[in-house]
Design a protein around this motif. Sequence first.
Motif, PDB file in Angstrom:
ATOM      1  N   THR A  58       4.182   8.664 -24.603  1.00 12.45           N
ATOM      2  CA  THR A  58       4.925   8.420 -23.362  1.00 12.45           C
ATOM      3  C   THR A  58       3.981   8.235 -22.180  1.00 12.45           C
ATOM      4  OG1 THR A  58       6.769   9.734 -24.216  1.00 12.45           O
ATOM      5  CG2 THR A  58       6.693   9.352 -21.842  1.00 12.45           C
ATOM      6  N   LEU A  59       2.985   9.117 -22.065  1.00 11.79           N
ATOM      7  CA  LEU A  59       2.043   9.021 -20.949  1.00 11.79           C
ATOM      8  C   LEU A  59       1.233   7.730 -21.021  1.00 11.79           C
ATOM      9  CD1 LEU A  59       0.752  12.718 -20.833  1.00 11.79           C
ATOM     10  CD2 LEU A  59       2.421  11.620 -19.318  1.00 11.79           C
ATOM     11  N   ASN A  60       0.786   7.366 -22.217  1.00 12.07           N
ATOM     12  CA  ASN A  60      -0.021   6.161 -22.365  1.00 12.07           C
ATOM     13  C   ASN A  60       0.789   4.904 -22.040  1.00 12.07           C
ATOM     14  OD1 ASN A  60      -2.401   4.649 -23.248  1.00 12.07           O
ATOM     15  ND2 ASN A  60      -1.132   4.076 -25.012  1.00 12.07           N
ATOM     16  N   LEU A  61       2.014   4.825 -22.567  1.00 13.52           N
ATOM     17  CA  LEU A  61       2.842   3.648 -22.294  1.00 13.52           C
ATOM     18  C   LEU A  61       3.239   3.568 -20.827  1.00 13.52           C
ATOM     19  CD1 LEU A  61       5.154   3.569 -25.448  1.00 13.52           C
ATOM     20  CD2 LEU A  61       3.241   2.061 -24.909  1.00 13.52           C
ATOM     21  N   HIS A  62       3.424   4.723 -20.205  1.00 17.19           N
ATOM     22  CA  HIS A  62       3.758   4.712 -18.780  1.00 17.19           C
ATOM     23  C   HIS A  62       2.612   4.113 -17.959  1.00 17.19           C
ATOM     24  CE1 HIS A  62       5.584   5.948 -15.014  1.00 17.19           C
ATOM     25  NE2 HIS A  62       4.430   6.540 -14.671  1.00 17.19           N
TER      26      HIS A  62
END
Length: 398
Positions: free
Chosen positions: A45-49
């Motif tokens: 989630t953090l990376n895609l955000h």
Amino acid sequence: MPGRAGQLLERGLRTLTGESGGAPDPVRARRTDICLALLCGLLTTLNLHDVHRFGLVSDYPTSLAAGWLAAASLLWRRSRPWLPALVATAATVVSDDRGPLVFAAYALAAYGRAHRWGGVLLMAVAYAATRDLFLPLGYAGRDPASFVLGSVLVPALYGETVRRNRRVMAALRERARQAHAAVDQAADLAVVQERTRLAQRTHDGLGHRLTALTMQAAALRLDAGADPRVREGAAAVEESARAAMAEVREVLDMLTDPAGSRSHTSPVDVGRFLGSLARNMRATGMEITHHTQPGLGAFPAADGRLLLRIAREGLTNAAKYAPGSAVRMNLYTGDGEVRLDVVNTAPEGERIVLDSGGMGIPGLRAALAEVGGRLRSGPGRDGGHMLAATLPDRRVLA
């Protein structure tokens, strides 16, 4: 420092992948898999955000769903390692997040069975062929070879190392178990050999002497020209020697057969044996009266031998510490219990000083406690001594 840094890195990787190097704990392994799946989903989630803010992800919701699906598949990384491998590889078609792919490649190499390295190569080829499909036109990414190396091959190599380490540890544990078993067998054999040696020495020494004593006493008893009192004493000696020989045989059986397959299990007529014991003690000059409740019947072998031990202990103590005293021995039952009393009056003669091991009364008390009985040893009413034993009534009635 390089060595310490390597150890810290290896420890971190083991913690992250749930490997401890020892025997797996199912509960702990399941908790580790759940935490790993949640951590992988959070990192996805953090990376895609971050990449979404720079416009590098064309369909953010689809990429996020695919990343979480791949992270959830890690729950089966131990039991079905092919599942996270397929799901994580498929997820890379719509998402550039490689977190689930790293753990899936590791799981396939560490837990897969047949053709696991073929599966790893398929993951690498599929990822290298599809990673550019979702990127915007004109995006200048890094060389796909470095992506494949860091995302698939390196984790798979580490998984293979862990797999081999588990096999080595399992072999070492099995070797240690076999070594312990060998030591236990050697110890048991040493005990059996020592028991056999003691039994042989007892049989060759004490057994032969008791046999000779029995034969000599029997010859004296059968001598028609001997004094009647001498013949009576010889009969008492013969009976005592035969009883001692029977006890020696019982001890030898216990030494050579500790499991008890040949132990004496026949019921014991305690009343008859107590009468014989009283007659033998009278032949030595002891004043003794004996009363057994009529119709007692036989006792179980263990209880019968225990009652005989108590009677012998009481009579022996009276002879040693209260010479010239009158002894009364009573055996009776009531309220579901069996009671044996050995009571002697105050001593009249000079006390005989004999060595005592100090184990008679404590040993009897412990033996009675094992069968739910109790023992009382203390002063009597007239300045003498009383030994009273009580144990559950388990008679063998006809």
